[in-house]
Design a protein around this motif. Sequence first.
Motif, PDB file in Angstrom:
ATOM      1  N   ALA A 185      33.265  34.000  38.003  1.00 23.20           N
ATOM      2  CA  ALA A 185      34.182  35.128  38.191  1.00 23.20           C
ATOM      3  C   ALA A 185      35.551  34.572  38.580  1.00 23.20           C
ATOM      4  O   ALA A 185      35.675  33.863  39.580  1.00 23.20           O
ATOM      5  CB  ALA A 185      33.667  36.077  39.266  1.00 23.20           C
ATOM      6  N   ASN A 186      36.572  34.898  37.771  1.00 22.93           N
ATOM      7  CA  ASN A 186      37.929  34.425  38.030  1.00 22.93           C
ATOM      8  C   ASN A 186      38.843  35.593  38.350  1.00 22.93           C
ATOM      9  O   ASN A 186      38.853  36.596  37.641  1.00 22.93           O
ATOM     10  CB  ASN A 186      38.478  33.696  36.803  1.00 22.93           C
ATOM     11  CG  ASN A 186      37.975  32.273  36.703  1.00 22.93           C
ATOM     12  OD1 ASN A 186      38.457  31.392  37.397  1.00 22.93           O
ATOM     13  ND2 ASN A 186      36.979  32.061  35.854  1.00 22.93           N
ATOM     14  N   SER A 187      39.619  35.453  39.425  1.00 21.93           N
ATOM     15  CA  SER A 187      40.590  36.469  39.800  1.00 21.93           C
ATOM     16  C   SER A 187      41.737  35.778  40.525  1.00 21.93           C
ATOM     17  O   SER A 187      41.770  34.553  40.636  1.00 21.93           O
ATOM     18  CB  SER A 187      39.942  37.521  40.711  1.00 21.93           C
ATOM     19  OG  SER A 187      39.647  36.964  41.974  1.00 21.93           O
ATOM     20  N   VAL A 188      42.687  36.578  41.043  1.00 20.52           N
ATOM     21  CA  VAL A 188      43.790  35.994  41.805  1.00 20.52           C
ATOM     22  C   VAL A 188      43.285  35.304  43.069  1.00 20.52           C
ATOM     23  O   VAL A 188      43.990  34.490  43.665  1.00 20.52           O
ATOM     24  CB  VAL A 188      44.831  37.077  42.179  1.00 20.52           C
ATOM     25  CG1 VAL A 188      45.533  37.574  40.936  1.00 20.52           C
ATOM     26  CG2 VAL A 188      44.174  38.223  42.934  1.00 20.52           C
ATOM     27  N   SER A 189      42.074  35.634  43.485  1.00 20.36           N
ATOM     28  CA  SER A 189      41.496  35.025  44.676  1.00 20.36           C
ATOM     29  C   SER A 189      40.909  33.653  44.392  1.00 20.36           C
ATOM     30  O   SER A 189      40.537  32.931  45.321  1.00 20.36           O
ATOM     31  CB  SER A 189      40.400  35.926  45.250  1.00 20.36           C
ATOM     32  OG  SER A 189      40.918  37.190  45.575  1.00 20.36           O
TER      33      SER A 189
END
Length: 201
Positions: A185-189
Amino acid sequence: MMKHLPVYALLLFVSCTIGKGQNNSDLPKAATRAETNVVVTSYRLPNATANRADFSGVWKFNELKSDQIGNFPICIFGGQDHVRSTTMKIAEEAGFLTLDVTSPSVDGELVPRQEKLLFDEKEREALVVGIPRERSTARWSDDGQTMRVFSARTFDTYGKEVAVNVTEVWKLINEGQSISVQVNANSVSGENTMQLVYDKQ
């Protein structure tokens, strides 16, 4: 590392992250829904390979062999999503796979549902965080031994849309007696990963 992240990035960890101290038995728990705008993503399917891995059959989740690495935000998936399933019955059709999955509901009751992994190159709308998928875009590796499943999750906070792009890497292990599913899972976090293992029944 996280101290410079925007508020909406931190919110993802505060409200949608499993702590390191929890174990994989938390995976089937139901998620919380959130409002979202819709984004669209698309992926291309490479040339079909005759000698592809065969994922068909009935598979049962093996908690002991599965591993949650770091603080994977499992609640981005709906309670009956296939990554939270206890069993999967997979059938191969022309151009897609069907997944008949069984997952526990909020009250612990096992709920059956069906998902499709499609190899049609069509665009898929992003899903609201906490809602299980009905369809996802998938493609095979060039050698046909690995399948990648793509989906996007979005939620809205303070008027800012936050996207979480999810990639699953499926492959057979243990001489074809188990399926390994690596979920990224890739996000700004940042990036979070977990490894799920299902044994053939």
